[in-house]
Design an enzyme around this catalytic site. Structure first.
Site, mmCIF file in Angstrom:
data_model
loop_
_atom_site.group_PDB
_atom_site.id
_atom_site.type_symbol
_atom_site.label_atom_id
_atom_site.label_comp_id
_atom_site.label_asym_id
_atom_site.label_seq_id
_atom_site.Cartn_x
_atom_site.Cartn_y
_atom_site.Cartn_z
ATOM 1 N N HIS A 1 132.851 30.673 26.917
ATOM 2 C CA HIS A 1 131.580 29.997 27.186
ATOM 3 C C HIS A 1 130.488 31.055 27.260
ATOM 4 C CE1 HIS A 1 129.335 26.690 29.672
ATOM 5 N NE2 HIS A 1 128.486 27.429 28.964
ATOM 6 N N HIS B 1 126.627 31.890 25.347
ATOM 7 C CA HIS B 1 125.539 31.587 24.415
ATOM 8 C C HIS B 1 124.971 32.911 23.914
ATOM 9 C CE1 HIS B 1 125.422 27.324 25.691
ATOM 10 N NE2 HIS B 1 125.781 27.829 26.879
ATOM 11 N N HIS C 1 129.111 20.677 26.944
ATOM 12 C CA HIS C 1 128.701 20.875 28.328
ATOM 13 C C HIS C 1 128.695 19.512 29.024
ATOM 14 C CE1 HIS C 1 127.493 24.733 26.846
ATOM 15 N NE2 HIS C 1 126.754 25.062 27.904
ATOM 16 N N GLU D 1 127.801 19.856 34.840
ATOM 17 C CA GLU D 1 127.162 21.024 35.457
ATOM 18 C C GLU D 1 126.108 20.486 36.418
ATOM 19 O OE1 GLU D 1 124.531 24.984 34.255
ATOM 20 O OE2 GLU D 1 124.779 23.367 32.820
ATOM 21 N N ASP E 1 128.367 32.659 30.385
ATOM 22 C CA ASP E 1 127.305 31.715 30.035
ATOM 23 C C ASP E 1 126.128 32.415 29.343
ATOM 24 O OD1 ASP E 1 126.067 29.279 29.797
ATOM 25 O OD2 ASP E 1 125.746 28.950 31.933
ATOM 26 N N ASP E 2 125.106 32.798 30.105
ATOM 27 C CA ASP E 2 123.917 33.485 29.584
ATOM 28 C C ASP E 2 123.702 34.752 30.405
ATOM 29 O OD1 ASP E 2 122.595 31.352 27.646
ATOM 30 O OD2 ASP E 2 123.219 30.270 29.455
#
Length: 353
Positions: free
Chosen positions: A22, A24, A202, A205, A283-284
């Site tokens: 996961h 990005h 997704h 969340e 994630d980011d």
């Protein structure tokens, strides 16, 4: 491993082979690279320097992050930009012993700015091929649709991706979750079936547990990205455990975006102990303060997991990946060898034991 010190466990986690599911790629755009690419491409940013931009990384919720995230994508214009962005992440993965990564990208954020699909794909796939040669890592691409846009916009992006369908591993669904249920994208996900792609989305969340059910029942996803709201629904928890539906949990992201006010309140350990297929991801990371190792260390400090729990988390990630069977086996062998060498110590490991 018993009576292990915090320092010893952190050394163990630092050298542990890792798998990330996961991530990005646009979320790995560090402020320094953002400014370098802005200068290269003549893009004017709203901040005077990288430090001022980094100070802006204080988010109240998912949307406040996305507003800055999409602003950052404006500096990505050429194939070289996408190549440089990806290679910077792959280089960091090599340093942190991430051996396999499945990275998401948001083509609609670029197509809407006049950047061609070929430009995006040439840069990303070129970096993936070079990373495999240089680092021996395996990887895959997940084309993620932006759920705050109409489904037809996503379908248009999928049609533009058709010439690249064999270079893409899966379809995904991201962006603003609240008010944008997964079921709106059934037609788009059916197109991905024609391309031979896996399905992820997704869900759960900021959105409710019902979105997880919807992603499973209507989009037929193989993996749920985030999914932490599953604990609000006992039947869903039982289903996820029974069918070992993977959850790609992102601990530091969840705290930075206010899903949890403190990592110690996170349900990750509980989900793991109940036998769900939980994985850890970043994630980011440029925006949320940590790549894979930092997420793992933060989880360790919050929950004091055992070595066996960390091995389970890593095995979960290997099993949940879309890597070929033989690659999964190789990753499991690397994991076993790393643990053996760690316990033997540097002298024995260096001697080739």
């Amino acid at each position: 491993m018993t009576n292990i010190s915090i320092d010893e466990m952190e050394q163990f986690l630092a050298q542990l082979p890792k798998v990330e599911l996961h991530l990005h790629i646009e979320g790995t755009l560090e402020p320094e690279m953002m400014f370098a690419l802005a200068e290269r491409n003549g893009v004017k940013l709203s901040y005077p320097d990288p430090e001022a931009l980094r100070r802006a990384y204080q988010f109240d919720n998912l949307q406040s992050f996305l507003d800055l995230y999409y602003q950052g994508t404006s500096v990505l214009k050429t194939s070289q930009d996408f190549y440089d962005l990806a290679m910077a992440y792959f280089s960091r993965c090599d340093q942190e012993h991430v051996l396999h990564y499945e990275i998401m990208f948001d083509p609609q954020a670029h197509l809407s700015r006049g950047v061609a699909m070929n430009t995006i794909m040439e840069g990303l796939t070129g970096a993936m091929e070079d990373a495999q040669r240089k680092y021996g890592a395996s990887s895959g691409l997940i084309l993620s649709l932006l759920r705050h846009l109409p489904e037809q916009d996503g379908i248009d992006a999928l049609l533009q991706a058709k010439p690249w369908q064999h270079k893409i591993l899966a379809i995904g669904l991201d962006s603003s979750e609240k008010g944008n249920p997964p079921g709106r994208f059934r037609k788009a996900f059916d197109i991905a079936d024609d391309y031979g792609w896996h399905r992820v989305a997704h869900a759960g969340e900021e959105g409710p547990a019902s979105y997880i059910w919807e992603a499973i029942r209507e989009l037929h996803v193989r993996r749920v990205d985030h999914g932490v709201r599953c604990s609000d629904d006992t039947k869903l928890m039982s289903y996820l455990k029974q069918y070992q539906v993977p959850l790609t949990v992102c601990p530091l992201s969840n705290v930075r975006l206010g899903v949890y006010s403190d990592l110690r309140q996170h349900n990750l350990k509980m989900l793991l102990e109940k036998g769900l297929c939980v994985t850890i991801n970043s994630d980011d990371p440029a925006y949320f303060g940590g790549y894979m190792t930092a997420n793992m260390l933060a989880v360790q400090r919050a929950f004091n997991l055992t070595e066996s729990q960390w091995l389970q988390l890593t095995a979960n990630a290997i099993n949940a990946s879309f890597a070929p069977v033989e690659r999964k086996q190789a990753l499991k062998q690397r994991l076993t060898a790393a643990v053996v060498n760690y316990h033997l110590g540097p002298t024995s490991a260096a001697a080739g034991v």
